[in-house]
Scaffold this motif. Structure first.
Motif, PDB file in Angstrom:
ATOM      1  N   UNK A 111     -68.359 -12.711   5.739  1.00  0.00           N
ATOM      2  CA  UNK A 111     -69.193 -11.450   5.526  1.00  0.00           C
ATOM      3  C   UNK A 111     -69.571 -10.783   6.799  1.00  0.00           C
ATOM      4  N   UNK A 112     -69.855 -11.726   7.832  1.00  0.00           N
ATOM      5  CA  UNK A 112     -70.279 -11.049   9.195  1.00  0.00           C
ATOM      6  C   UNK A 112     -68.887 -10.763   9.962  1.00  0.00           C
ATOM      7  N   UNK A 113     -67.835 -11.151   9.724  1.00  0.00           N
ATOM      8  CA  UNK A 113     -66.663 -10.616  10.338  1.00  0.00           C
ATOM      9  C   UNK A 113     -66.021  -9.492   9.671  1.00  0.00           C
ATOM     10  N   UNK A 114     -66.394  -9.233   8.628  1.00  0.00           N
ATOM     11  CA  UNK A 114     -65.980  -8.045   7.807  1.00  0.00           C
ATOM     12  C   UNK A 114     -66.962  -6.826   8.315  1.00  0.00           C
ATOM     13  N   UNK A 115     -68.201  -7.073   8.280  1.00  0.00           N
ATOM     14  CA  UNK A 115     -69.088  -6.033   8.912  1.00  0.00           C
ATOM     15  C   UNK A 115     -69.031  -5.759  10.451  1.00  0.00           C
ATOM     16  N   UNK A 116     -68.538  -6.534  11.093  1.00  0.00           N
ATOM     17  CA  UNK A 116     -68.174  -6.316  12.578  1.00  0.00           C
ATOM     18  C   UNK A 116     -66.871  -5.543  12.511  1.00  0.00           C
ATOM     19  N   UNK A 117     -65.950  -5.873  12.034  1.00  0.00           N
ATOM     20  CA  UNK A 117     -64.375  -5.315  12.009  1.00  0.00           C
ATOM     21  C   UNK A 117     -64.400  -3.978  11.157  1.00  0.00           C
ATOM     22  N   UNK A 118     -65.447  -3.904  10.274  1.00  0.00           N
ATOM     23  CA  UNK A 118     -65.362  -2.741   9.407  1.00  0.00           C
ATOM     24  C   UNK A 118     -66.887  -2.228   9.107  1.00  0.00           C
TER      25      UNK A 118
END
Length: 162
Positions: free
Chosen positions: A5-12
């Motif tokens: 979830x963190x990675x998704x919000x960081x990348x997108x």
């Protein structure tokens, strides 16, 4: 280390940008770690109709800002004021301890934007509160001294393997 979830919000990241005619603006920063966040809100009938942010900081700070904007959009002002660092961390499926301060900054920036809006509704100018502590805690021993933290971290790494 970081959840999907963190990675998704960081990348997108969601809701990035500025609202030129924002009803409220809230800014926070932590000079010790370099994170700076600004939240912009548009209010309609006591509901956050639009929420945007601009963040200068690490990946966790960007992910936190994105998540806070998602959590706040469509909420009443009172509901949005209930968004806490813990609720942000939970929504992101966790953050490393050394990044917990980012969740505080995100919630604080949103709360300041709401306070700014409420002050304007009362014909007042919102006082800019003092920012939080100018330090980041050591993730191992919680030292809060910016002069000691780099030394502390290296010592903690050698002594604890963390």
């Amino acid at each position: 280390m970081y959840s999907d979830v963190v990675m998704d919000h960081f990348k997108n990241p969601r809701n990035v940008g500025e609202i030129p005619d924002a009803d409220g603006v809230g800014e926070v920063g932590n000079p010790a770690c370099g994170d700076i966040m600004a939240f912009y809100i548009k209010v309609n009938n006591n509901v956050l109709e639009d929420v945007k942010f601009k963040t200068f900081g690490c990946g966790a700070a960007i992910a936190v800002s994105s998540m806070v904007s998602e959590m706040a959009k469509g909420k009443t002002l009172d509901e949005a004021m209930q968004i806490s660092n813990k609720s942000v961390i939970d929504a992101l499926n966790g953050l490393p301890k050394k990044k917990h301060h980012c969740s505080n900054l995100g919630a604080d920036a949103l709360h300041r934007a709401i306070e700014d809006y409420r002050s304007k509704q009362q014909g007042k100018i919102a006082e800019r509160p003092l920012d939080g502590p100018e330090v980041c805690s050591c993730p191992v021993c919680d030292v809060n001294d910016p002069e000691e933290a780099p030394y502390c971290s290296s010592v903690c790494e050698r002594t604890t393997g963390k």
